[in-house]
Design an enzyme around this catalytic site. Structure first.
Site, PDB file in Angstrom:
ATOM      1  CG  ASP A  90      -1.780   1.176   1.382  1.00 51.77           C
ATOM      2  OD1 ASP A  90      -2.050   1.841   0.360  1.00 51.77           O
ATOM      3  OD2 ASP A  90      -2.220   1.458   2.513  1.00 51.77           O
ATOM      4  CG  ASP A 272      -3.767   4.703  -1.959  1.00 53.70           C
ATOM      5  OD1 ASP A 272      -3.041   3.733  -1.667  1.00 53.70           O
ATOM      6  OD2 ASP A 272      -4.681   5.107  -1.216  1.00 53.70           O
TER       7      ASP A 272
END
Length: 384
Positions: A90, A272
């Site tokens: 992430d 992201d």
């Protein structure tokens, strides 16, 4: 502040860390099977990596799997002997955490939990930690351990061990925890992120990592320490960061058919890998949907007849003077036969210099992405 999760290659032989990604049954499919879908929350070019290391480079070969059809996660191991976990890689957060055997939340019970008593390298810190995401949260404590990312070993890595994971999001998530790849500035001073420790211990030759993501049959990878030129075509465009927190950049404008439809005076965006969809200010999302003719149904979802998908225009993100189109094939998602919905989601997350967009997997499956810590920039190129 973690951005919403739901909205969230061996190349250069001997110089890359490589993790192949593969598809798995999606979260949406799992929810449909148990009748809970409606209840689930919606919501090396010359300027690359100037920091070179002389030590040998480890090669990463762990498989990653597809989540929610457009999200990717993979395996790491923690402890001695290693205990294996599936984690979401992430770029929108900075902590590494997994469930602890001390966690009795339903989300922990059905996932793999770390047992400190089975590891000879475990060192307690006993510092509490709480992390809040757009669709879930965890609370627990920090500890030091040996972390294995493929064949790379990171010693004395600070990890989070959850004691509580309230809500339903992590219960249904097919991964156990999260490995954050953002900057140390959004983590506790005592919790140096994994990639920072990889750089600090000179375990890669170049201080960058990259994602090659695909929804097609070809495999996908996250690569530590290099660039895979087989994963893209054309020029790799370098974009300077506007903030060293998340991987944040500036957007010039967003256009449809040559007309500026959002971000007319510039705005901010976060690249992201922990977010599935394309997210932006609610007003801008509504304007784009109106412009391309996608309507809202009684459930508040923007739906479209799947047969019309090929007639919808590209949404073009103009970044650093370069146009990055996202086709309807990417931003229109097929949920079931004859039923498609938009992959654009409205948010209420302001940035200090304008509205904030989140460029998640819908965008990243279109573009090979390189996250260059040595030069604080992101590289984007058309995915092959």
């Amino acid at each position: 502040m973690k951005l919403p999760l739901l909205l969230s290659l061996v190349v250069l032989t001997q110089s890359l860390g490589r993790i192949p990604l593969k598809r798995a049954k999606s979260l949406r499919s799992r929810l449909q099977e148990v009748g809970l879908l409606e209840k689930f929350p919606r919501k090396f070019p010359s300027n690359v990596g100037s920091k070179y290391f002389k030590s040998p480079v480890k090669v990463i070969t762990d498989p990653l799997e597809n989540y929610l059809d457009i999200e990717f996660f993979g395996s790491i191991s923690i402890g001695s002997p290693p205990q294996k976990f599936l984690v979401l890689f992430d770029t929108g957060s900075s902590y590494l955490w997994v469930p602890s055997v001390n966690c009795s939340s339903e989300a922990c019970v059905i996932h793999t939990r770390f047992n400190p008593q089975q590891s000879s390298t475990y060192r307690a810190i006993n510092q509490p930690v709480s992390i809040y995401y757009g669709t879930g949260s965890m609370a627990g404590f920090l500890a030091n351990e040996t972390v294995h990312v493929g064949s790379i070993q990171v010693h004395n890595q600070t990890i989070g061990l959850s004691e509580s994971e309230p809500g339903s999001f992590f219960y249904y998530a097919p991964f156990d925890g999260i490995l954050g790849l953002a900057f140390p500035s959004i983590a506790a001073p005592t919790a140096t992120p994994v990639f920072d420790n990889i750089m600090n211990h000179r375990l890669v030759s170049v201080a960058l990592f990259s994602f090659c993501l695909s929804l097609e049959k070809r495999k996908s990878f996250v690569t530590f320490g290099g660039i895979d030129y087989s994963c893209f075509f054309g020029k790799l465009h370098w974009i300077p960061l506007s903030s060293k927190t998340y991987w944040q950049i500036s957007i010039d404008s967003i256009t449809v058919k040559g007309q500026v439809i959002a971000c007319p005076r510039g705005c901010q965006a976060v690249i992201d890998t922990g977010t599935s969809l394309l997210a932006g200010p609610l007003g801008s999302i509504i304007a784009i949907h109106d412009h391309i003719g996608v309507s809202e149904d009684s459930n508040g979802e923007y739906v479209v007849n799947c047969r019309t998908k090929n007639n919808l225009p590209d949404i073009v993100f103009v970044i650093n003077g370069i146009k990055f189109p996202v086709s309807a094939k990417a931003y229109i998602l097929q949920m079931r036969q004859g039923y498609c919905r938009s992959g654009l989601e409205g948010t209420f997350i302001p940035a200090s210099s304008g509205d904030l967009w989140i460029l998640g997997e819908i965008f990243l499956c279109q573009y090979y992405s390189v996250f260059d810590r040595a030069n604080n920039q992101v590289g984007l190129a058309h995915a092959a």
